[in-house]
Design a protein around this motif. Structure first.
Motif, PDB file in Angstrom:
ATOM      1  N   ASP A 132      -8.444 -12.382   2.289  1.00  0.00           N
ATOM      2  CA  ASP A 132      -7.339 -12.227   2.895  1.00  0.00           C
ATOM      3  C   ASP A 132      -6.671 -10.557   2.787  1.00  0.00           C
ATOM      4  O   ASP A 132      -5.917 -10.243   1.984  1.00  0.00           O
ATOM      5  CB  ASP A 132      -6.188 -13.043   2.163  1.00  0.00           C
ATOM      6  CG  ASP A 132      -4.766 -12.720   2.533  1.00  0.00           C
ATOM      7  OD1 ASP A 132      -4.444 -12.400   3.616  1.00  0.00           O
ATOM      8  OD2 ASP A 132      -3.827 -13.033   1.743  1.00  0.00           O
ATOM      9  N   TYR A 133      -7.190  -9.887   3.876  1.00  0.00           N
ATOM     10  CA  TYR A 133      -6.840  -8.410   3.847  1.00  0.00           C
ATOM     11  C   TYR A 133      -5.612  -8.080   4.792  1.00  0.00           C
ATOM     12  O   TYR A 133      -5.143  -6.730   4.829  1.00  0.00           O
ATOM     13  CB  TYR A 133      -8.267  -7.762   4.321  1.00  0.00           C
ATOM     14  CG  TYR A 133      -8.862  -8.221   5.414  1.00  0.00           C
ATOM     15  CD1 TYR A 133      -8.383  -8.371   6.678  1.00  0.00           C
ATOM     16  CD2 TYR A 133     -10.035  -8.846   4.994  1.00  0.00           C
ATOM     17  CE1 TYR A 133      -8.939  -8.937   7.809  1.00  0.00           C
ATOM     18  CE2 TYR A 133     -10.649  -9.279   6.438  1.00  0.00           C
ATOM     19  CZ  TYR A 133     -10.043  -9.514   7.564  1.00  0.00           C
ATOM     20  OH  TYR A 133     -10.740  -9.963   8.727  1.00  0.00           O
ATOM     21  N   ASP A 134      -5.295  -9.115   5.573  1.00  0.00           N
ATOM     22  CA  ASP A 134      -4.229  -8.775   6.643  1.00  0.00           C
ATOM     23  C   ASP A 134      -3.058  -8.474   6.126  1.00  0.00           C
ATOM     24  O   ASP A 134      -2.517  -9.056   5.200  1.00  0.00           O
ATOM     25  CB  ASP A 134      -4.175  -9.556   7.964  1.00  0.00           C
ATOM     26  CG  ASP A 134      -4.426 -10.980   7.006  1.00  0.00           C
ATOM     27  OD1 ASP A 134      -5.252 -11.713   7.027  1.00  0.00           O
ATOM     28  OD2 ASP A 134      -3.087 -11.661   6.982  1.00  0.00           O
ATOM     29  N   ASN A 135      -2.147  -7.546   6.846  1.00  0.00           N
ATOM     30  CA  ASN A 135      -0.698  -7.238   6.682  1.00  0.00           C
ATOM     31  C   ASN A 135      -0.452  -7.038   5.277  1.00  0.00           C
ATOM     32  O   ASN A 135       0.450  -7.811   4.522  1.00  0.00           O
ATOM     33  CB  ASN A 135      -0.023  -8.774   6.999  1.00  0.00           C
ATOM     34  CG  ASN A 135       0.048  -9.113   8.598  1.00  0.00           C
ATOM     35  OD1 ASN A 135      -0.013  -8.194   9.391  1.00  0.00           O
ATOM     36  ND2 ASN A 135      -0.757 -10.269   8.836  1.00  0.00           N
ATOM     37  N   PRO A 136      -1.263  -5.944   4.889  1.00  0.00           N
ATOM     38  CA  PRO A 136      -0.714  -5.514   3.253  1.00  0.00           C
ATOM     39  C   PRO A 136       0.653  -4.803   3.339  1.00  0.00           C
ATOM     40  O   PRO A 136       1.153  -4.529   4.303  1.00  0.00           O
ATOM     41  CB  PRO A 136      -1.906  -4.346   2.995  1.00  0.00           C
ATOM     42  CG  PRO A 136      -2.106  -3.921   4.694  1.00  0.00           C
ATOM     43  CD  PRO A 136      -2.095  -5.191   5.299  1.00  0.00           C
ATOM     44  N   THR A 137       0.968  -4.541   1.882  1.00  0.00           N
ATOM     45  CA  THR A 137       2.457  -4.227   1.758  1.00  0.00           C
ATOM     46  C   THR A 137       2.344  -2.787   1.569  1.00  0.00           C
ATOM     47  O   THR A 137       3.448  -1.820   1.722  1.00  0.00           O
ATOM     48  CB  THR A 137       3.131  -4.732   0.620  1.00  0.00           C
ATOM     49  OG1 THR A 137       2.376  -4.808  -0.544  1.00  0.00           O
ATOM     50  CG2 THR A 137       3.234  -6.264   0.795  1.00  0.00           C
ATOM     51  N   SER A 138       1.041  -2.118   1.075  1.00  0.00           N
ATOM     52  CA  SER A 138       1.023  -0.608   1.201  1.00  0.00           C
ATOM     53  C   SER A 138      -0.423  -0.412   1.475  1.00  0.00           C
ATOM     54  O   SER A 138      -1.391  -1.212   1.428  1.00  0.00           O
ATOM     55  CB  SER A 138       1.489  -0.490  -0.182  1.00  0.00           C
ATOM     56  OG  SER A 138       0.310  -0.648  -1.183  1.00  0.00           O
ATOM     57  N   ALA A 139      -0.866   1.001   1.679  1.00  0.00           N
ATOM     58  CA  ALA A 139      -2.131   1.608   1.483  1.00  0.00           C
ATOM     59  C   ALA A 139      -3.108   1.312   0.523  1.00  0.00           C
ATOM     60  O   ALA A 139      -4.354   1.344   0.627  1.00  0.00           O
ATOM     61  CB  ALA A 139      -2.103   3.165   2.046  1.00  0.00           C
TER      62      ALA A 139
END
Ligand code: C2O
Length: 499
Positions: A132-139
């Motif tokens: 689950d890599y999508d839509n992260p909250t930061s870099a």
């Protein structure tokens, strides 16, 4: 007596041959248990358990390959079904579907049988986790890192060929893993033309191993993540040998479910227009090495038909909706060239680069004498930017974000209004391959209209390419140069008005 038994043997052999023949023609048995299994997030508690079984299963399958390279349930055989450089080619090798609207259905089936094979080689409770890599909250959101088990050098899940940054705990580029780009597409396909605006890819009359009608989800995050992980993952002929491949595809399959769930007009290709998609047979091996087929209509509802669902399929609701240019799916539109660069190849390297693209004068449309042309008319056209004859010796392992007329001093970020899309190379032709499409297209409507509004759509416009690769775990100052594994060239850049 002797003669009788001999002919009996012949008959038995004949019957066996016939039944094997019949087997190859038969529909796979996909009887879901009444309990629907859950494919977990790899970083959840259940995911951790599943990854232990997965590591066990991978090892056992690798062992099978060593013992018997012809065992279709062995690790390398399964990977070669996706693609391989090995010859002679064995049954069902090199059958993956890319750059066309069979991409999602073929990979769903592929994963489903792979999961059954791992289960048979590890634990009856095994369910394939997703990355689950999508839509992260930061870099530096940990979800952008390879799950730690894949970075453990002592694990069967570790592969040393990957981009060293990713193996060292680096992060996928944020711009490569958003879902807004794919989720805002309403149609599953835009027909044989204009597929750049569709979710699922270009409509083709029959399966194609590699075409270049990439749907939005296949482009981003799918192709992007392949390039970013690098190594085997960056080439379809080796990708499925990396154990992370299967968790990456589990996530892509999950995002297909997420798109369906968003609804609001989004629909799988279920109406009679799509009989070819629905009835197309694809062949696989089950865990007992039986060959059988499934069709598109057998796999549309993963829970009801295949007996699995995902732990979560919630994604952010997209900002806008994108439809196909042109009104009818099958309409053949004649694209009109509005900007074109044909002389000389463009070479993409470790640094950002810009070239000029001459804009063509098109005769203004005849305006009815009686009425003034509505000012909104210009905005109703759709534009597509096309990068043709892309070539590379080795996948660069980075993406190139493309911007039109990016003002001097403006930071190139994908949220900027000048952003067109990101060039990725997975599934495109490279110099070792003959006859292979090598084109990428993006919808350029918003950017072209913006330039027109600002009176910048004339003479020469600037096309800027910014390389973006995985971010090192301890990034110092923002790098002005990326590490590239190879140099890509583009033979032609053009923008066309498509309706
Ligand atoms: Cu068939 Cu992600 O590749």
């Amino acid at each position: 007596m002797r003669r009788i038994s001999q002919s009996a043997v012949v008959w038995i052999l004949l019957a066996l041959a016939l039944s094997i023949g019949a087997e190859a023609q038969s529909k796979c048995v996909v009887k879901p248990s009444r309990i629907i299994r859950t494919r977990p997030n790899a970083t959840s508690a259940n995911g951790t358990q599943q990854l232990q079984w997965y590591a066990q299963g991978v090892k056992a399958m690798q062992q099978r390959s060593t013992t018997n390279p012809n065992d279709p349930t062995g690790w390398t055989y399964q990977a070669a079904m996706h693609g391989t450089y090995t010859t002679p080619v064995k049954p069902l090798w090199n059958t993956c579907q890319h750059g066309n609207y069979f991409f999602l259905s073929w990979h769903r089936m592929y994963l489903y049988f792979f999961e059954r094979i791992v289960r048979a080689n590890s634990n009856a409770g095994f369910n394939l986790p997703y990355w689950d890599y999508d839509n992260p909250t930061s870099a530096t959101d940990p979800k952008l890192q390879l799950p730690s088990q894949f970075r453990d050098t002592s694990s069967s899940l570790y592969v040393s060929e990957r981009n060293p940054t990713m193996n060292a705990g680096g992060y996928l580029p944020v711009g490569d893993v958003g879902t807004d780009y794919s989720m805002k597409r309403i149609p599953f396909t835009c027909g044989a033309t204009n597929w750049s605006s569709s979710f699922g890819g270009k409509l083709v009359p029959a399966p194609v191993h590699f075409a270049s009608g990439f749907g939005a989800l296949e482009s981003l995050p799918h192709n992007a993540v392949h390039d970013d992980v690098g190594g085997w993952m960056s080439d379809p002929n080796t990708a499925a040998q990396d154990p992370i491949f299967w968790l990456h595809h589990s996530n892509i399959d999950r995002l297909w479910d997420a798109w369906v769930k968003l609804d609001a007009g989004r629909m799988d290709p279920t109406d009679p227009t799509y009989t070819a998609w629905l009835d197309q047979k694809f062949y696989f091996f089950d865990e007992k090495a039986n060959q059988c087929y499934l069709t598109g209509r057998d796999i549309l509802k993963d829970a009801a038909q295949l007996g699995y669902k995902y732990q979560s399929i919630t994604v952010p609701v997209p900002s806008t909706k994108v439809n196909c240019p042109g009104r009818r799916l099958t309409a053949t539109l004649t694209p009109q060239l509005v900007a074109e660069l044909t002389q000389g190849k463009i070479s993409l390297g470790p640094k950002p680069m810009t070239h000029q693209l001459p804009v063509k004068e098109i005769a203004p449309e005849p305006t009815p004498k009686t009425r003034k042309k509505a000012p909104a008319a210009a905005a109703s056209h759709h534009y597509v930017i096309s990068f043709d004859d892309i070539d590379f010796d080795k996948n660069p392992g980075v993406g190139y974000e493309v911007y039109l007329n990016l003002p001097e001093g403006t930071k190139p970020v994908p949220t900027s209004p000048y952003y067109i899309g990101t060039l990725h190379f997975f599934g495109l032709k490279h110099s070792h391959q003959e006859s292979h499409e090598s084109q990428l297209q993006f919808d350029a409507t918003n950017v072209v209209n913006l330039l027109k509004q600002r009176n910048q759509w004339k003479g020469q416009i600037n096309v800027t390419y910014v390389p973006v690769g995985p971010r090192p775990p301890k990034a110092t100052a923002a790098a002005q140069e990326e590490h590239v594994a190879g140099t890509a060239t583009i033979g032609k850049v053009s923008i066309s008005q498509v309706d």
